[in-house]
Scaffold this motif. Structure first.
Motif, PDB file in Angstrom:
ATOM      1  N   GLN A  99      27.068 -55.798  32.216  1.00  0.00           N
ATOM      2  CA  GLN A  99      28.081 -54.914  32.411  1.00  0.00           C
ATOM      3  C   GLN A  99      28.975 -55.355  33.678  1.00  0.00           C
ATOM      4  O   GLN A  99      30.133 -55.439  33.376  1.00  0.00           O
ATOM      5  CB  GLN A  99      27.535 -53.412  32.364  1.00  0.00           C
ATOM      6  CG  GLN A  99      28.811 -52.527  32.474  1.00  0.00           C
ATOM      7  CD  GLN A  99      28.320 -51.000  32.294  1.00  0.00           C
ATOM      8  OE1 GLN A  99      26.933 -50.908  32.293  1.00  0.00           O
ATOM      9  NE2 GLN A  99      29.216 -50.018  31.975  1.00  0.00           N
ATOM     10  N   ASP A 100      28.256 -55.768  34.632  1.00  0.00           N
ATOM     11  CA  ASP A 100      29.128 -56.144  35.742  1.00  0.00           C
ATOM     12  C   ASP A 100      29.047 -57.436  35.890  1.00  0.00           C
ATOM     13  O   ASP A 100      27.804 -58.141  36.502  1.00  0.00           O
ATOM     14  CB  ASP A 100      28.415 -55.239  37.064  1.00  0.00           C
ATOM     15  CG  ASP A 100      28.917 -55.798  38.344  1.00  0.00           C
ATOM     16  OD1 ASP A 100      29.717 -56.404  38.509  1.00  0.00           O
ATOM     17  OD2 ASP A 100      27.928 -55.485  39.210  1.00  0.00           O
ATOM     18  N   MET A 102      29.756 -59.206  38.504  1.00  0.00           N
ATOM     19  CA  MET A 102      29.381 -59.746  39.762  1.00  0.00           C
ATOM     20  C   MET A 102      27.905 -59.793  39.853  1.00  0.00           C
ATOM     21  O   MET A 102      27.329 -60.473  40.705  1.00  0.00           O
ATOM     22  CB  MET A 102      30.097 -59.118  40.529  1.00  0.00           C
ATOM     23  CG  MET A 102      31.605 -59.382  40.803  1.00  0.00           C
ATOM     24  SD  MET A 102      31.904 -61.186  40.581  1.00  0.00           S
ATOM     25  CE  MET A 102      32.155 -61.484  42.443  1.00  0.00           C
ATOM     26  N   THR A 184      33.401 -56.685  26.741  1.00  0.00           N
ATOM     27  CA  THR A 184      35.054 -56.719  26.447  1.00  0.00           C
ATOM     28  C   THR A 184      35.683 -55.812  27.045  1.00  0.00           C
ATOM     29  O   THR A 184      37.086 -55.593  26.977  1.00  0.00           O
ATOM     30  CB  THR A 184      35.493 -56.802  24.951  1.00  0.00           C
ATOM     31  OG1 THR A 184      34.800 -55.582  24.182  1.00  0.00           O
ATOM     32  CG2 THR A 184      34.568 -57.891  24.199  1.00  0.00           C
ATOM     33  N   THR A 185      35.186 -54.970  28.046  1.00  0.00           N
ATOM     34  CA  THR A 185      35.867 -53.826  28.530  1.00  0.00           C
ATOM     35  C   THR A 185      36.969 -54.448  29.496  1.00  0.00           C
ATOM     36  O   THR A 185      37.940 -53.953  29.757  1.00  0.00           O
ATOM     37  CB  THR A 185      35.035 -52.885  29.348  1.00  0.00           C
ATOM     38  OG1 THR A 185      34.106 -53.419  29.961  1.00  0.00           O
ATOM     39  CG2 THR A 185      34.584 -51.799  28.595  1.00  0.00           C
TER      40      THR A 185
END
Ligand code: ATP
Ligand code: ATP
Ligand code: MG
Ligand code: MG
Lengths: 322, 335
Positions: A99-100, A102, A184-185
């Motif tokens: 999700q992140d 980084m 894809t957010t």
């Protein structure tokens, strides 16, 4: 019928914090065959990421622990595997898009080197060949000027470019199972369409199975075969995608579908499900959704509803359906 | 008529590309933002939409001078923002806040939620006592739908969507006149997203906050924006009132963008215009109209001359052949 590629059974992941136990995933089960796709939806904090992370045994531990359940993947129980075997599995047979972005990207290396590293971890290739493959992958995910991107450091890329770099890294080794957590957010709709197209192609051409976690029901409708709806750590409904959108059975699913804004409807306020997800430390008794449910009865306040098959391939956990 | 809260004139940002043997020579420019002008009125929401990498975040960051513009002018409440000294800028910043695109990177992992949200209150000394500080933070958390019981927790104890709400609470803390909201709801699920959008609208009605709302969620944009600016490869290609834009997009890029929105209905497969052709890079911008290599209606003129943003019936469009949607769709086959 052949064995599914992945079968999750009664998975429980609890977080042991000094404020108490958070039952982030509490008895989740689903199955997925090769070449198929499964979507996981549900409100923020309902345990989607924890579920995904436990499939690769990547939950933050401590505080998290898989307290029970089985995760059968390609004939092995992931829950019982040792570290060396897990390492061989991760990024090879199973890959995850976090999700992140980084957490995946290292700020001190350029993006090309990092993808090349992922390539070399899992197959023999010279440095140059791996770098060339990295640039190829960046192009595949629709990055303009892939050579410049490969030489850029993460902070020099836009949000959407970073996200695509992470997708490229996950796809570099052709996994059997791709777990994509909100892939894809950060992408605009045109690039999103391209990335979804790419995932569909992988699925069709290489038989990659996909687990897609997203808030975006439009993306779910577009890509997946089966949908699992989670609420507060539990599966409240599971159904083939068409059926879920046509006849949502659980009141929570119905609320979710009603809250989707569309380009056509014009209302002064956006629709929501009243209330918020209960605190992880103070789960309500009975059905966890009852404090927000419009049709809650006495039994809902005291007893947890079981998942009941609906006879047409889906199941839902609601006393009104029993 | 009063002057708008914010006036942006011909703003550009070029990032140098370094290379050469030592990696320090400038060998090119990334033209991330390439001459953007717009106004924002008090209490207004202007949405900024466009493809990933087209320069939206860079534009937003420049408004607060978190990224220094290469050239251009920014006037905020009458002040020339780019000529302000450090301390004057700091005072002005109380009135301008930003919610960052990435809810993970923007919250310090070692700070408790209370201190994160209170940070702007600390900077501007906006409370008289410790108790008041805590009350303000609890109130802000409640505003964004989080429990005051979360005060003593750390960001990692929250899910992605919960973290984004913490960031919004922090932005609201000093009572800003303008918030640059960079994808503030894209990490949120549908129901909470709706709650946050409603909240942003309520706050706007109550306090007259202006938003520059950066988003690629067009359904949310349609809901919250008064006007919409569409950006492509560093430039604005269309700027129009919300309904005008959605009802009859004039620029071929806007048309492609609107048609690509996924619909939450598995029976209705996307029938969008899929853009083909070379994906553009701000490091190698094409001559003429930036969109021409992918444009279904491009002509020779488009390859040679830059179309200016011109007024067509109350909207601004940068296209030599701008026409309302139905006309352009007749020729959407890729070249
Ligand atoms: N390190 C932690 N300590 C305590 N609680 C945690 C920790 N990490 C996650 N949680 C809690 O576990 C629950 C599940 O989190 P998870 O990240 O799986 O949610 P999610 O469904 O992915 O949400 P989102 O859509 O917002 O990403 C949440 O209530 C969250 O607050
Ligand atoms: N610090 C930097 N150094 C070099 N190039 C940069 C830097 N920051 C941004 N860029 C480049 O500027 C361009 C625009 O980036 P920006 O982050 O503004 O895009 P965006 O429109 O916000 O995209 P997204 O929707 O993906 O977030 C990109 O090509 C990016 O690589
Ligand atoms: Mg998550
Ligand atoms: Mg951005």
């Amino acid at each position: 019928m052949s064995e599914p590629l992945l079968a999750v059974d009664d998975l429980r992941v609890h977080l042991f914090t000094n404020r108490g136990v958070v039952r982030a995933v509490d008895g989740v089960g689903f199955a997925l065959s090769a070449g198929k796709s499964l979507g996981i939806v549900g409100e923020s904090g309902c345990g989607k990421t924890m579920t995904a992370l436990s499939l690769m045994r990547l939950i933050p531990s401590p505080p998290a622990r898989i307290v029970s359940g089985r995760i059968m993947f390609d004939g092995e129980d992931v829950v019982a595997l040792d570290e060396p075997r897990l390492r061989a599995l991760r990024g090879n047979a199973m890959a995850m898009i976090y999700q992140d972005p980084m957490t995946t990207l290292n700020p001190v290396f350029n993006v090309g080197e990092q993808i090349a590293e992922a390539v070399r971890l899992h197959r023999q290739a010279s440095r140059a060949a791996a770098l060339a493959r990295a640039v190829e992958m960046l192009e595949l995910v629709g990055i303009p000027d892939p050579a410049r991107c490969a030489q850029s450091y993460p902070h020099q890329l836009s949000g959407g470019m970073r996200q695509r770099a992470v997708i490229a890294m996950a796809l570099a080794c052709h996994p059997k199972l791709l777990i994509a957590d909100e892939p894809t957010t950060a992408l605009d709709v045109t690039i999103q369409a391209q990335v979804l197209d790419l995932m569909r192609r992988l699925q069709r051409e290489l038989g990659t199975a996909i687990i897609l976690i997203t808030h975006d029901l439009g993306v779910i409708a577009d890509l997946v075969d089966t949908v699992v709806v989670m609420y507060a750590g539990k599966v409240v409904e599971r159904a083939p995608v068409r059926q879920l959108f046509a006849v949502p059975r659980h009141p929570y699913t119905q609320g979710l579908l009603r809250s989707v804004p569309s380009l056509e409807t014009r209302e002064h306020r956006m629709r929501t499900i009243e209330g918020t997800v209960p605190s992880a430390y103070a789960m309500p008794q009975g059905c966890r959704f009852h404090p927000r449910c419009g049709i809650a009865r006495d039994v809902c306040r005291t007893d947890e509803p079981p998942l009941v098959p609906d006879g047409v391939g889906g199941e839902a956990a609601c006393w009104a359906l029993v | 008529m009063t002057a708008p809260l914010l006036q942006v004139h011909e703003l550009t940002k070029h990032f140098p590309i370094t290379g050469g043997p030592a990696g320090i020579r400038t060998i090119g420019q990334v033209r991330a933002v390439d001459g953007v002008s717009f106004n924002l009125a008090e209490g207004e929401t202007l949405a900024l939409v466009g493809e990933s990498g087209c320069g939206k975040s860079t534009t937003g960051r420049m408004l607060l001078r978190l990224t220094e513009p290469t050239t251009g002018r920014i006037a905020f409440s009458g002040d020339d923002l780019l000529s302000l000294g450090h301390s004057a800028l700091r005072r002005r910043r109380r009135e301008m806040q930003i919610v960052f695109q990435d809810p993970y990177a923007s919250l310090s992992p070692r700070q408790r939620v209370e201190d994160i949200v209170a940070e702007p209150l600390d900077v501007y000394r906006l409370y008289a006592s410790h108790g008041e500080r805590r009350d303000r933070v609890a109130e802000l958390l409640r505003l964004v739908g989080l429990d005051a019981a979360h005060l003593r927790r750390y960001p990692f104890e929250f899910s992605g969507g919960q973290r984004q709400r913490i960031a919004i609470a922090r932005a609201l803390a000093p009572g800003p006149k303008m918030i640059v909201a960079d994808e503030p709801v894209s990490a949120l699920d549908v129901s909470i997203r709706s709650q946050v959008v409603n909240l942003l609208q309520d706050l706007q009605e109550r306090f007259g906050i202006a938003y520059l709302f950066i988003s690629h969620d067009l359904a949310v944009v349609r809901h919250i924006a008064h006007r919409i600016a569409v950006m492509y490869l560093g430039r604005l290609v269309e700027l129009a009132d919300r309904d005008a834009l959605f009802d009859a997009p004039h620029h071929p890029y806007t048309q492609a963008l609107l048609s690509a929105v996924p619909v939450p209905d598995p029976e209705r497969k996307r029938a969008g215009i899929i853009l083909r052709g070379d994906v553009p890079s701000p490091a190698r911008v094409p001559p003429g109209c930036h969109f021409h290599p992918r444009c279904p209606i491009a002509q020779d003129l488009c390859r040679e001359s830059v179309p200016p943003l011109r007024d067509i019936g109350g909207r601004s469009v940068a296209c030599h052949f701008a026409a309302p949607f139905p006309i352009a769709t007749a020729s959407t086959s890729p070249r």
